[in-house]
Write a protein that holds these residues in place. Structure first.
Motif, PDB file in Angstrom:
ATOM      1  N   PHE A 469       0.845  -1.109  -0.011  1.00 41.67           N
ATOM      2  CA  PHE A 469      -0.060   0.236  -0.100  1.00 41.67           C
ATOM      3  C   PHE A 469       0.945   1.313  -0.061  1.00 41.67           C
ATOM      4  N   GLY A 470       2.239   1.100   0.318  1.00 43.38           N
ATOM      5  CA  GLY A 470       2.956   2.439   0.503  1.00 43.38           C
ATOM      6  C   GLY A 470       2.744   2.715   2.176  1.00 43.38           C
ATOM      7  N   GLY A 471       3.726   3.478   2.710  1.00 43.48           N
ATOM      8  CA  GLY A 471       3.644   3.793   4.174  1.00 43.48           C
ATOM      9  C   GLY A 471       2.626   4.572   4.421  1.00 43.48           C
ATOM     10  N   GLU A 472       2.172   5.523   3.833  1.00 46.28           N
ATOM     11  CA  GLU A 472       1.369   6.445   4.106  1.00 46.28           C
ATOM     12  C   GLU A 472      -0.127   6.026   4.276  1.00 46.28           C
ATOM     13  N   LEU A 473      -0.639   5.114   3.020  1.00 42.11           N
ATOM     14  CA  LEU A 473      -1.800   4.763   3.018  1.00 42.11           C
ATOM     15  C   LEU A 473      -1.874   3.433   3.770  1.00 42.11           C
ATOM     16  N   GLU A 474      -0.829   2.646   4.177  1.00 39.65           N
ATOM     17  CA  GLU A 474      -1.053   1.577   5.174  1.00 39.65           C
ATOM     18  C   GLU A 474      -1.197   1.884   6.448  1.00 39.65           C
ATOM     19  N   ALA A 475      -0.449   3.317   6.613  1.00 41.47           N
ATOM     20  CA  ALA A 475      -0.929   3.901   8.346  1.00 41.47           C
ATOM     21  C   ALA A 475      -2.282   4.262   8.318  1.00 41.47           C
ATOM     22  N   VAL A 476      -2.723   4.833   7.194  1.00 41.54           N
ATOM     23  CA  VAL A 476      -4.224   5.056   7.337  1.00 41.54           C
ATOM     24  C   VAL A 476      -4.977   4.050   7.583  1.00 41.54           C
ATOM     25  N   LEU A 477      -4.900   2.948   6.851  1.00 39.88           N
ATOM     26  CA  LEU A 477      -5.682   1.772   6.730  1.00 39.88           C
ATOM     27  C   LEU A 477      -5.577   1.033   8.115  1.00 39.88           C
ATOM     28  N   GLU A 478      -4.341   1.037   8.632  1.00 41.30           N
ATOM     29  CA  GLU A 478      -4.150   0.373  10.000  1.00 41.30           C
ATOM     30  C   GLU A 478      -4.752   0.944  11.085  1.00 41.30           C
ATOM     31  N   LEU A 576     -18.285  -1.120   7.869  1.00 41.70           N
ATOM     32  CA  LEU A 576     -16.948  -0.492   7.408  1.00 41.70           C
ATOM     33  C   LEU A 576     -15.829  -1.318   7.922  1.00 41.70           C
ATOM     34  N   LEU A 577     -16.073  -2.068   9.286  1.00 46.19           N
ATOM     35  CA  LEU A 577     -14.578  -2.733   9.589  1.00 46.19           C
ATOM     36  C   LEU A 577     -14.444  -3.968   8.653  1.00 46.19           C
ATOM     37  N   ALA A 578     -15.559  -4.366   8.049  1.00 44.24           N
ATOM     38  CA  ALA A 578     -15.506  -5.806   7.092  1.00 44.24           C
ATOM     39  C   ALA A 578     -14.760  -5.283   5.880  1.00 44.24           C
ATOM     40  N   LYS A 579     -15.057  -4.138   5.215  1.00 50.98           N
ATOM     41  CA  LYS A 579     -14.602  -3.466   4.074  1.00 50.98           C
ATOM     42  C   LYS A 579     -13.239  -3.314   4.339  1.00 50.98           C
ATOM     43  N   VAL A 580     -12.864  -2.627   5.345  1.00 52.10           N
ATOM     44  CA  VAL A 580     -11.340  -2.346   5.710  1.00 52.10           C
ATOM     45  C   VAL A 580     -10.571  -3.389   5.788  1.00 52.10           C
ATOM     46  N   GLY A 581     -11.119  -4.422   6.559  1.00 53.53           N
ATOM     47  CA  GLY A 581     -10.382  -5.580   6.758  1.00 53.53           C
ATOM     48  C   GLY A 581     -10.228  -6.454   5.495  1.00 53.53           C
ATOM     49  N   ARG A 582     -10.998  -6.455   4.622  1.00 53.86           N
ATOM     50  CA  ARG A 582     -11.072  -7.463   3.559  1.00 53.86           C
ATOM     51  C   ARG A 582     -10.133  -6.526   2.346  1.00 53.86           C
ATOM     52  N   LEU A 583      -9.864  -5.202   2.520  1.00 52.99           N
ATOM     53  CA  LEU A 583      -9.099  -4.643   1.687  1.00 52.99           C
ATOM     54  C   LEU A 583      -7.454  -4.822   2.054  1.00 52.99           C
ATOM     55  N   LYS A 584      -7.275  -4.694   3.538  1.00 58.12           N
ATOM     56  CA  LYS A 584      -6.029  -5.006   3.930  1.00 58.12           C
ATOM     57  C   LYS A 584      -5.629  -6.531   3.589  1.00 58.12           C
ATOM     58  N   ALA A 585      -6.387  -7.415   3.769  1.00 57.75           N
ATOM     59  CA  ALA A 585      -6.332  -8.956   3.785  1.00 57.75           C
ATOM     60  C   ALA A 585      -5.943  -9.169   2.294  1.00 57.75           C
ATOM     61  N   ALA A 586      -6.598  -8.604   1.423  1.00 60.29           N
ATOM     62  CA  ALA A 586      -6.431  -8.925  -0.009  1.00 60.29           C
ATOM     63  C   ALA A 586      -5.393  -7.992  -0.533  1.00 60.29           C
ATOM     64  N   GLY A 587      -4.890  -6.856  -0.075  1.00 63.06           N
ATOM     65  CA  GLY A 587      -3.906  -6.348  -0.770  1.00 63.06           C
ATOM     66  C   GLY A 587      -4.477  -5.391  -1.808  1.00 63.06           C
ATOM     67  N   ASN A 588      -5.713  -4.917  -1.391  1.00 61.49           N
ATOM     68  CA  ASN A 588      -6.371  -4.205  -2.801  1.00 61.49           C
ATOM     69  C   ASN A 588      -5.884  -2.638  -2.518  1.00 61.49           C
ATOM     70  N   ALA A 589      -4.722  -2.230  -3.108  1.00 59.49           N
ATOM     71  CA  ALA A 589      -4.682  -0.886  -3.071  1.00 59.49           C
ATOM     72  C   ALA A 589      -5.328   0.126  -3.851  1.00 59.49           C
ATOM     73  N   ALA A 590      -5.787  -0.345  -5.011  1.00 59.75           N
ATOM     74  CA  ALA A 590      -6.514   0.550  -5.683  1.00 59.75           C
ATOM     75  C   ALA A 590      -7.889   0.911  -4.867  1.00 59.75           C
ATOM     76  N   GLU A 591      -8.544  -0.004  -4.682  1.00 60.56           N
ATOM     77  CA  GLU A 591      -9.734   0.079  -3.877  1.00 60.56           C
ATOM     78  C   GLU A 591      -9.567   0.970  -2.508  1.00 60.56           C
ATOM     79  N   ALA A 592      -8.679   0.504  -1.772  1.00 55.99           N
ATOM     80  CA  ALA A 592      -8.348   1.270  -0.494  1.00 55.99           C
ATOM     81  C   ALA A 592      -7.968   2.956  -0.805  1.00 55.99           C
ATOM     82  N   ARG A 593      -7.255   3.107  -1.972  1.00 61.10           N
ATOM     83  CA  ARG A 593      -7.039   4.505  -2.392  1.00 61.10           C
ATOM     84  C   ARG A 593      -8.479   5.162  -2.462  1.00 61.10           C
ATOM     85  N   ASP A 594      -9.337   4.438  -3.239  1.00 61.21           N
ATOM     86  CA  ASP A 594     -10.657   5.123  -3.584  1.00 61.21           C
ATOM     87  C   ASP A 594     -11.623   5.350  -2.515  1.00 61.21           C
ATOM     88  N   LEU A 595     -11.456   4.432  -1.383  1.00 60.39           N
ATOM     89  CA  LEU A 595     -11.996   4.560  -0.054  1.00 60.39           C
ATOM     90  C   LEU A 595     -11.519   5.909   0.497  1.00 60.39           C
TER      91      LEU A 595
END
Length: 631
Positions: A469-478, A576-595
């Protein structure tokens, strides 16, 4: 200053400076009138254009422009006068920055303590001073300290912020807000000085084949023979790190057999600062807890928000006393650790699989001293789960703590309720608890959640989340995962009878007010980096509105405020938690950036009511913690 402003500015010629910002027309005329300067900048098409000789008119009778303009050019007298106006504008901005902080004192008195305890506290105070120096070196501000001007406001800002750069919401983007008249650029020491830090640099580094080496959290990047290379922290800060190691060893010698675990950690941390052996220090640290030591100490490089790419670990020290009241909630949550992990794994679903939950449950601590990255300019850390990397983290053996003496003073409790009245309706505000358990329980669950579900130590096709995800986006997601999971686990506790419905609603209310405070701070730093807590707050506020759990509507006084629809909150949180958890587990960076982008800068950002939040909370200064330690 007794010397002229122009002469004072020349003192900064050897520093890495940038051109002084241009005064706007309105600022020029206002400051000139205040200074008795007989000049007026006449009307132009834009208020922010640079002043030109032809724009000036004299003020007064029988006065010309000869002193200020000659042969169509500004004279040295004008240039010096203009520099004086720039300096006045700078100091005005510094005062505005300082005014957004409200001093709060954390006082600890050890004068009646044992000789052993007083010796330890004295060594920790000395260690804290060295950690502050190390952190300033990392931030790139230590070299600037010797050039501080004499005015007390500039010096106060530098001390509060570990450097000359402003951080308060109303002034952090003001180009004139700096503790130094030379306006040095905001550049850390994590990367070569010829590289301008910002999103472009971070993207470039992450795309390189040697990105993993260059972005190692315990390394600095330097240029050697025209190439970027990665060096250990001791290569950049060795003398100060060795001095700190000596203090830690001296502290270990003050302790008797009753503090064997603390002594072992002090010695291991000393080795870490001498040899970059952070793994050994983490192992010793993980074996400490409130049962084998009366003290909490963490001295290490850990969190990453001090530099633009949010990849490098910043030096910090947190020294505290163990609060025995923590044992109550620890005992209640200890049997539930695996159940918490299994429940979240089931919610997230494949590809995530539940792990063995062996992490330590949060301890309560009373802060004595914070230094370096732990001593923030505004606000304070309420909880932490460390370390962030290495075997201790990957095996779920982090230590998690909650600070119990932050925000407990009478002024802070009163202001908290006044701020809430600005943004939530009466029915929601009536749920806000006057005791601290909802806030502390939310913090406990937040920090525990860093050890649950897909976390920062997971692997996605062999890569870490930061690499995906890159450090910035990963920090936000975590942080988004942890804070949303805290709310989800609160309902989990209610369902098991550990808290009642009233307490659950108090936690929801407490968290919403916490979110407003971070939205007030803005979504990005002056260098364009993401602010993880602010962005997660925006995502939560926007998402909960979409779910109907949060409503923005006018009250009887005609002023719109938020109202929590408590019955809808559990489902909104779970979605919201299910969405974020699935994005992190799958490594879906594009959808994470969109969120993130949708609620931070995109069309749905309007739902967050950022302007209203900032305007209504602007009159409340944020706590700025001071420390008094007597021994």
């Amino acid at each position: 200053m007794k010397t002229s402003t122009l002469a004072a500015l020349l003192l900064f010629a050897a520093l890495p400076l940038r051109a002084a910002p241009e005064l706007s027309r309105s600022d020029f005329n206002r400051l000139a009138a205040n200074a008795g300067l007989p000049l007026f900048w006449t009307g132009v098409t834009t208020d922010t254009a640079a002043v030109r000789p032809g724009d000036l008119a004299p003020v007064g009778s029988g006065i010309g422009l000869e002193r200020w303009v000659a042969e169509g050019r500004f004279t040295p007298a004008f240039q010096e006068a203009y520099a004086g106006l720039v300096e006045a504008r700078r100091r005005e901005a510094v005062r505005a920055e300082l005014a957004q902080g409200r001093p709060v004192l954390l006082s600890s008195d050890f004068r009646d303590a044992s000789r052993e305890d007083r010796a330890l506290v004295e060594r920790m105070a000395a260690a804290a001073r060295l950690v502050d120096e190390l952190y300033e070196r990392q931030k790139g501000s230590h070299a600037l300290r010797a050039s501080l001007p004499t005015d007390p406001e500039s010096r106060a800002l530098f001390e509060r912020a570990h450097g000359p750069w402003c951080e308060a919401p109303e002034t952090e983007h003001d180009p004139f807000c700096s503790a130094l008249p030379g306006f040095p650029p905001h550049r850390s020491d994590a990367y070569p000085s010829d590289l301008s830090e910002g999103p472009a640099l971070c993207t470039e580094l992450r795309a390189r084949p040697d990105a993993k080496v260059l972005l190692d959290p315990f390394k600095v990047v330097r240029r050697k023979d025209g190439k970027l290379v990665s060096l250990p922290l001791t290569a950049a800060y060795g003398p100060t790190m060795r001095a700190l190691a000596a203090e830690l060893r001296a502290a270990a010698r003050t302790q008797g057999r009753g503090e064997a675990a603390l002594s072992a950690y002090l010695l291991a941390a000393a080795r870490g600062f001498e040899a970059d052996d952070w793994a050994g220090a983490d192992e010793a640290w993980s074996r400490m807890d409130g049962r084998n030591s009366r003290w909490y100490l963490r001295v290490a490089p850990d969190e990453t928000e001090f530099e633009a790419c949010q990849e490098k670990a910043g030096f910090h020290l947190s020294f505290a006393r163990i609060d025995a009241s923590s044992l109550s909630w620890r005992e209640r949550l200890l049997p539930l650790r695996q159940e918490l992990e299994d429940a979240l794994a089931k919610l997230v679903g494949p590809p995530y699989k539940a792990r063995k939950a062996g992490f330590a449950l949060p301890e309560f601590i009373e802060v004595v001293l914070n230094a370096g990255d732990s001593r923030t300019a505004l606000g304070a850390i309420l909880g932490q789960s460390l370390p962030n990397w290495g075997t201790v983290a990957s095996e779920g053996r982090r230590r998690t703590v909650v600070m119990t003496n932050i925000g407990t003073d009478a002024d802070s409790r009163r202001i908290r309720r006044e701020k809430g009245a600005e943004l939530v309706d009466e029915a929601t505000l009536a749920i806000l608890s006057d005791d601290r358990e909802p806030e502390l329980l939310d913090t406990i669950l937040h920090e525990a959640s860093h050890n649950l579900g897909p976390d920062s130590n997971a692997r996605i096709d062999g890569k870490t989340p930061a690499e995906v995800f890159g450090g910035e986006l990963e920090a936000v997601l975590e942080e988004l995962k942890a804070e949303t999971a805290a709310l989800w686990y609160a309902d989990f506790l209610r369902a098991r009878g550990l808290i009642d419905e009233r307490r659950l609603r108090e936690i929801y209310t407490e968290e919403l007010l916490w979110a407003f405070g971070h939205v007030q701070e803005g979504m990005f730093t002056p260098t364009g980096s993401a602010k993880p807590y602010a962005q997660l707050a925006a995502i939560q506020i926007g998402s909960f509105q979409e779910a109907g759990a949060l409503v923005w509507s006018p009250g009887a006084d005609g002023v719109s405020r938020f109202r929590i629809v408590y019955e809808k909150m559990p489902a909104a949180v779970e979605t919201l938690l299910a969405k974020v958890g699935r994005l992190k587990a799958a490594g879906n960076a594009a959808e994470a950036r969109d969120l993130v982008g949708r609620f931070v800068t995109g069309p749905d950002a309007a739902k967050v009511r950022m302007r209203e939040v900032r305007e209504r909370l602007a009159r409340f200064p944020k706590a700025s913690y001071l420390y008094s330690v007597r021994y």
